[in-house]
Design an enzyme around this catalytic site. Structure first.
Site, mmCIF file in Angstrom:
data_model
loop_
_atom_site.group_PDB
_atom_site.id
_atom_site.type_symbol
_atom_site.label_atom_id
_atom_site.label_comp_id
_atom_site.label_asym_id
_atom_site.label_seq_id
_atom_site.Cartn_x
_atom_site.Cartn_y
_atom_site.Cartn_z
ATOM 1 N N HIS A 277 0.750 -1.122 -0.139
ATOM 2 C CA HIS A 277 0.022 -0.033 0.024
ATOM 3 C C HIS A 277 1.060 1.235 0.031
ATOM 4 C CE1 HIS A 277 -0.206 0.512 4.743
ATOM 5 N NE2 HIS A 277 0.724 0.616 4.442
ATOM 6 N N CYS B 104 5.814 6.228 4.479
ATOM 7 C CA CYS B 104 4.460 5.680 3.574
ATOM 8 C C CYS B 104 4.155 6.271 2.422
ATOM 9 C CB CYS B 104 3.360 5.350 4.815
ATOM 10 S SG CYS B 104 3.545 4.854 6.250
ATOM 11 N N HIS C 100 4.904 0.192 -0.225
ATOM 12 C CA HIS C 100 5.783 -0.761 0.672
ATOM 13 C C HIS C 100 4.657 -1.796 0.871
ATOM 14 C CE1 HIS C 100 3.655 1.857 3.423
ATOM 15 N NE2 HIS C 100 3.810 0.835 4.445
ATOM 16 N N HIS D 298 2.846 -5.265 4.167
ATOM 17 C CA HIS D 298 3.020 -5.723 5.500
ATOM 18 C C HIS D 298 2.288 -7.141 5.172
ATOM 19 C CE1 HIS D 298 3.577 -1.868 7.059
ATOM 20 N NE2 HIS D 298 2.660 -1.285 6.417
ATOM 21 N N ASP E 194 -4.947 -10.520 -0.661
ATOM 22 C CA ASP E 194 -3.866 -11.076 -0.380
ATOM 23 C C ASP E 194 -2.851 -11.014 -1.569
ATOM 24 O OD1 ASP E 194 -1.947 -12.635 0.941
ATOM 25 O OD2 ASP E 194 -2.656 -14.672 -0.082
ATOM 26 N N HIS E 195 -1.581 -10.529 -1.628
ATOM 27 C CA HIS E 195 -0.671 -10.292 -2.397
ATOM 28 C C HIS E 195 -1.087 -9.573 -3.753
ATOM 29 C CE1 HIS E 195 1.145 -13.675 -0.586
ATOM 30 N NE2 HIS E 195 2.509 -13.567 -1.093
ATOM 31 N N GLU F 299 -1.413 -4.445 11.425
ATOM 32 C CA GLU F 299 -0.524 -4.106 10.261
ATOM 33 C C GLU F 299 0.915 -4.745 10.554
ATOM 34 O OE1 GLU F 299 -0.384 -0.034 8.267
ATOM 35 O OE2 GLU F 299 1.200 0.141 9.438
ATOM 36 N N HIS G 265 11.129 -3.584 40.726
ATOM 37 C CA HIS G 265 10.148 -3.080 41.729
ATOM 38 C C HIS G 265 10.133 -4.087 42.807
ATOM 39 C CE1 HIS G 265 6.006 -5.382 40.786
ATOM 40 N NE2 HIS G 265 7.148 -6.187 40.305
ATOM 41 N N HIS H 202 12.907 -7.090 42.212
ATOM 42 C CA HIS H 202 13.332 -7.858 41.119
ATOM 43 C C HIS H 202 12.827 -7.168 39.804
ATOM 44 C CE1 HIS H 202 9.080 -8.583 42.299
ATOM 45 N NE2 HIS H 202 8.860 -8.746 41.002
ATOM 46 N N HIS I 167 11.042 -6.654 35.833
ATOM 47 C CA HIS I 167 10.118 -7.299 34.400
ATOM 48 C C HIS I 167 10.485 -6.488 33.202
ATOM 49 C CE1 HIS I 167 7.846 -9.470 37.379
ATOM 50 N NE2 HIS I 167 7.491 -8.598 38.133
HETATM 51 NI NI NI Z 1 2.381 0.628 5.745
#
Ligand code: NI
Length: 272
Positions: A15, A34, A40, A42, A79-80, A125, A151, A176, A178
């Site tokens: 797109h 874009c 380009h 996705h 698609d494609h 996307e 934390h 510890h 995250h």
């Molecule tokens: Ni895009």
């Protein structure tokens, strides 16, 4: 009894964003890379959620293979393909995630069998960027972010013994940590000129100060919010909400926080 049934689909497409009513400078300012004239692409992921009564004979809302056939037929047109060039849907609007998900809704909803209605479409996307549509006047746009922080769970209202008893290993004196991941969902009308609920650059700019503040810090020792209350994931999601609501206003709809990939906490106005 009504049950929600979801199935995931994938398609790959090219797109390009370009508003012919604008100057080249304005297009590049709003759409950035874009705008590349060659396009380009996705690997899109579509989550289709339908709602309906469970058929007492089949035990199903919809036969998943029927859903696969219906959506698969629609996605053959995407698609494609190059969404701007090979489909008729984006002549007068941008093929943004928000617009693509609305087009897919208009194509899938009428094909569902009687008694089954489309509840939600979520289109990714990329793995981190998505749009949701429920068939109404607004759409959602969301993105995943992450920060890493240390934390220690310790409530100022409890004694040391009570804290150890309640929080166990998470009460470890030296802490510890995250890799926190959170998904921010924003709701609003899709702007005609941009095809967006919110520009990704604007959303990133709203979240950035929060990431800069929290990333690679100790929550309890470096942030006033967690000095007064234990840094449970419930309080972390509340803090993210407070900060992002100040930046995004009423558009902020939902925050989903993964403290670890296995521990998930959500907060918002109403479910996205
Ligand atoms: Ni895009």
């Amino acid at each position: 009894m009504e049950v929600l049934t979801s199935k995931r689909f994938e398609f790959s497409a090219a797109h390009r964003y370009w508003n012919p009513e604008w100057s080249a400078e304005r297009n590049i300012e709003v759409f950035g890379k874009c705008t590349n004239s060659h396009g380009h692409g996705h690997n899109y992921v579509l989550e289709v959620t339908v709602a309906g009564a469970v058929d007492p004979v089949t035990g199903m809302v919809i036969n998943v293979s029927e859903l696969k056939r219906i959506v698969g037929r629609v996605l053959e047109g995407f698609d494609h393909k190059h969404l701007n060039e090979d489909t008729p849907y984006f002549r007068d609007c941008q093929p943004t995630t928000e617009n693509i998900v609305q087009v897919l809704w208009s194509l899938i909803a009428p094909e569902l069998p009687a008694g089954v209605r489309l509840h939600r479409l979520r289109l990714y996307e990329t793995a981190d960027i998505f749009a949701d549509f429920y068939g109404g006047a607004t759409a959602n746009f969301g993105r995943n972010y992450q920060f890493s922080a240390a934390h220690r769970l310790d409530s100022p209202q409890l004694s040391p013994a009570e804290n150890t008893e309640l929080y166990g290993k998470c009460n470890n004196l030296k802490g510890h940590g995250h890799d926190y991941r959170f998904e921010v969902t924003v709701e609003g009308p899709v702007e005609r000129e941009t095809g967006m609920v919110i520009n990704l650059v604007e959303l990133d700019a709203a979240v950035r100060p929060l990431l800069d503040e929290l990333d690679h810090t100790h929550l309890d020792l470096q942030h006033a919010f967690f000095v007064e209350r234990p840094s449970t994931a419930e309080h972390v999601v509340a803090y993210l909400w407070q900060r992002l609501a100040a930046a995004l206003g009423l558009r902020l709809r939902w925050i989903k926080l993964w403290e670890t990939p296995n521990n998930i906490f959500e907060y918002g106005v109403h479910e996205p």
